[in-house]
Design a protein around this motif. Structure first.
Motif, PDB file in Angstrom:
ATOM      1  N   ALA A  98     -11.322   1.327  -1.783  1.00 22.07           N
ATOM      2  CA  ALA A  98     -11.471   0.193  -2.701  1.00 22.07           C
ATOM      3  C   ALA A  98     -11.444  -1.144  -1.978  1.00 22.07           C
ATOM      4  CB  ALA A  98     -10.356   0.235  -3.753  1.00 22.07           C
ATOM      5  N   ALA A  99     -10.969  -1.146  -0.732  1.00 21.40           N
ATOM      6  CA  ALA A  99     -10.898  -2.399   0.037  1.00 21.40           C
ATOM      7  C   ALA A  99     -11.330  -2.153   1.479  1.00 21.40           C
ATOM      8  CB  ALA A  99      -9.478  -2.978  -0.013  1.00 21.40           C
ATOM      9  N   ARG A 157      -7.186   3.882  -1.962  1.00 17.71           N
ATOM     10  CA  ARG A 157      -6.869   2.460  -1.770  1.00 17.71           C
ATOM     11  C   ARG A 157      -7.774   1.873  -0.677  1.00 17.71           C
ATOM     12  NH1 ARG A 157      -3.519  -1.543  -4.394  1.00 17.71           N
ATOM     13  NH2 ARG A 157      -2.303  -2.686  -2.848  1.00 17.71           N
ATOM     14  N   ASP A 214       0.836  -1.205   0.000  1.00 19.09           N
ATOM     15  CA  ASP A 214       0.000   0.000   0.000  1.00 19.09           C
ATOM     16  C   ASP A 214       0.871   1.256   0.000  1.00 19.09           C
ATOM     17  OD1 ASP A 214      -2.554  -1.337   0.116  1.00 19.09           O
ATOM     18  OD2 ASP A 214      -2.105  -1.787   2.217  1.00 19.09           O
ATOM     19  N   GLN A 257      -2.301 -10.807   0.571  1.00 21.38           N
ATOM     20  CA  GLN A 257      -2.609  -9.436   0.943  1.00 21.38           C
ATOM     21  C   GLN A 257      -2.715  -9.391   2.460  1.00 21.38           C
ATOM     22  OE1 GLN A 257      -2.832  -6.582  -0.678  1.00 21.38           O
ATOM     23  NE2 GLN A 257      -2.526  -7.423  -2.736  1.00 21.38           N
ATOM     24  N   GLN A 298     -13.093  -3.787   3.481  1.00 22.72           N
ATOM     25  CA  GLN A 298     -13.097  -4.948   4.364  1.00 22.72           C
ATOM     26  C   GLN A 298     -11.734  -5.182   4.994  1.00 22.72           C
ATOM     27  OE1 GLN A 298     -13.065  -4.993   1.094  1.00 22.72           O
ATOM     28  NE2 GLN A 298     -11.354  -6.335   0.529  1.00 22.72           N
ATOM     29  N   ARG A 299     -10.695  -4.631   4.388  1.00 18.04           N
ATOM     30  CA  ARG A 299      -9.335  -4.814   4.896  1.00 18.04           C
ATOM     31  C   ARG A 299      -8.846  -3.620   5.699  1.00 18.04           C
ATOM     32  NH1 ARG A 299      -4.077  -3.735   2.730  1.00 18.04           N
ATOM     33  NH2 ARG A 299      -4.769  -3.364   0.587  1.00 18.04           N
ATOM     34  N   GLU A 315       0.695  -2.532 -10.047  1.00 20.38           N
ATOM     35  CA  GLU A 315      -0.184  -3.696  -9.876  1.00 20.38           C
ATOM     36  C   GLU A 315       0.434  -4.945 -10.501  1.00 20.38           C
ATOM     37  OE1 GLU A 315      -4.754  -5.190 -10.829  1.00 20.38           O
ATOM     38  OE2 GLU A 315      -4.119  -3.149 -11.353  1.00 20.38           O
TER      39      GLU A 315
END
Length: 216
Positions: A182-183, A179, A104, A133, A185-186, A122
């Protein structure tokens, strides 16, 4: 008699612009996890291995002159060694890896800050760790003017990245927030303007829920 399998450890990372104060919380998180009976592998990027630490010194040295592509490739070179020597073996042993920065950071600093192609980053990410990840990422978010003031009052000489203009750090911050969006849940986005005590209470609450959810 079958040999018992070891449950894979979890991979936790800390992210944020320079001056967000994330590194202050590394010892707290490590101790909290240990108090829950977990074995912790504490590491950082760039770094974590002999080669990684050498590349860290080079990349952060204000005297270093290097192209954007080379800088990005060196970050991933250090990461590859880090994964093979420290992170993957620790996870396989069932340890919880706590890493100060990971990919990240490359997306934010080299991609957002420096303008390196996100598609290229990427591709490197897929090549180096397509199947891995972080399980949980704490993003310490703070306005760039506050981060700048903190860096100024830290008493430490600014490294090559910290010396960049405020506009650079603003782009890094925006890349981080994109970033995270876009994620979701993380990422656990924390307001790093809060006091250390307040942040650590939020971190503890998040970790308690995360550990509970992760139990078989």
């Amino acid at each position: 008699m079958p040999v018992p399998t070891v449950q894979r450890g979890r991979f936790l990372t800390l992210e944020g612009i320079d001056g967000a104060g994330k590194s202050t919380h590394v010892p707290f998180i490590a101790e909290y996890l240990q108090q829950q009976g977990l074995t912790v592998c504490l590491t950082r990027e760039p770094g974590g291995t002999v080669l990684g630490e050498q590349l860290r010194q080079l990349l952060l040295d204000p005297a270093t002159e290097v192209s954007l592509k080379t800088e990005t490739l060196l970050m991933f070179a250090a990461r590859q060694e880090h994964l093979q020597q420290r992170i993957m073996p620790a996870l396989a042993r069932g340890e919880w890896v706590l890493c100060d920065r990971f990919t990240d950071s490359t997306v934010a600093f080299q991609g957002g800050g420096r303008g390196v192609s996100l598609a290229a980053i990427e591709q490197l990410e897929q090549w180096v760790h397509a199947d891995l990840q972080p399980d949980l990422t704490f993003l310490f978010d703070v306005p760039t003017d506050i981060a700048h003031a903190r860096r100024q009052h830290s008493g430490q000489a600014a490294d090559r990245i910290e010396r960049e203009a405020d506009s650079f750090h603003q782009r890094v911050r925006q890349a981080y927030l994109q970033r995270a969006a876009a994620a979701p849940q993380r990422f656990q986005v924390l307001d790093a303007r809060c006091s250390v005590a307040e942040l650590q209470q939020q971190i503890a609450t998040c970790l308690t829920a995360f550990i509970s959810e992760g139990q078989p």
